[in-house]
Design a protein around this motif. Sequence first.
Motif, PDB file in Angstrom:
ATOM      1  N   SER A   1      34.009  74.689  31.074  1.00  0.00           N
ATOM      2  CA  SER A   1      33.931  75.278  29.732  1.00  0.00           C
ATOM      3  C   SER A   1      35.116  76.220  29.500  1.00  0.00           C
ATOM      4  CB  SER A   1      32.628  76.061  29.574  1.00  0.00           C
ATOM      5  OG  SER A   1      31.507  75.225  29.806  1.00  0.00           O
ATOM      6  N   ALA A   2      35.349  76.577  28.229  1.00  0.00           N
ATOM      7  CA  ALA A   2      36.437  77.500  27.896  1.00  0.00           C
ATOM      8  C   ALA A   2      36.204  78.872  28.515  1.00  0.00           C
ATOM      9  CB  ALA A   2      36.591  77.621  26.386  1.00  0.00           C
ATOM     10  N   THR A   3      34.925  79.260  28.655  1.00  0.00           N
ATOM     11  CA  THR A   3      34.550  80.461  29.401  1.00  0.00           C
ATOM     12  C   THR A   3      33.378  80.102  30.299  1.00  0.00           C
ATOM     13  OG1 THR A   3      32.996  81.224  27.694  1.00  0.00           O
ATOM     14  CG2 THR A   3      35.269  82.026  27.532  1.00  0.00           C
ATOM     15  N   PHE A   4      33.250  80.828  31.399  1.00  0.00           N
ATOM     16  CA  PHE A   4      32.112  80.585  32.287  1.00  0.00           C
ATOM     17  C   PHE A   4      31.681  81.891  32.937  1.00  0.00           C
ATOM     18  CE2 PHE A   4      35.900  79.783  34.865  1.00  0.00           C
ATOM     19  CZ  PHE A   4      35.647  80.464  36.042  1.00  0.00           C
ATOM     20  N   LEU A   5      30.450  81.897  33.428  1.00  0.00           N
ATOM     21  CA  LEU A   5      29.854  83.084  34.034  1.00  0.00           C
ATOM     22  C   LEU A   5      29.765  82.946  35.548  1.00  0.00           C
ATOM     23  CD1 LEU A   5      26.885  83.667  31.559  1.00  0.00           C
ATOM     24  CD2 LEU A   5      28.972  85.042  31.725  1.00  0.00           C
TER      25      LEU A   5
END
Length: 254
Positions: free
Chosen positions: A178-182
Amino acid sequence: AAQPARALIRGAKATGADAAALGVVGLFISMADCEVCIKDLPAACTGVLVGPQLVLSASHCLDLTEGLGGKLTKVVFGDSLLDPHALSVPVERFVLASQYGRQQNNDLMLIRLAAPAPSAWTVQPIAPPPGRAAGAVATDEFPQLDVLGFGDSVDDETRYSAGVLGRLRLQAISPVSSATFLTMVLDKQAGTCSGDSGAAAIVAGGRGADARRGVVGVLSSNSLPCTGSNGLFVSPAAFADFLRKGAADLNLPP
């Protein structure tokens, strides 16, 4: 609540050799012109070498300090931003992802150094998302990740404890494609904190593993408190146009 990422709480000590092997660098942000800051102590951030003269980090490192008179003056190659004898290279100029049109999840910047980095420092490639390229290291959507950072070592906003390199092992808890991840910490007494902003998430490798494993994410923010925090990373692979155009505008090859 989330905040711009701060230092490695209870992180293992990391050496200059560790930094060199993974291409990790420290961003020295001078606060000499700040009227409310502790004199002679810099604001700290972390970055990663993605070209012989090119560093990738988080743009909010500048957004949050410029209003206080902060100035990104140099990049440090070693295990301490506070060592006056540490090897460093002045910053020539930089570009921000927000200058290239994309206005969401754009917490990235490219920094041009005034001279090439020391030859001992590994230049890290940008890792392609899992499954997007044959032979990609990140074959797993939820890998464990190595992070080295110069952030706070004590979870106490009243104390200055940034500037010395530490390391953590994190676990991705949302897809790294994803474009951001946790991420979450494997040790609940550890965490990322201020000064770790801009740190590269690199797919964890065992002893003797290839150091050029690739940058999967750049640390943008973490939850509070820093101890036991979750981290939010921006995927540089999602910003391929910025990386290419930004490097070209800095007169450096991508």
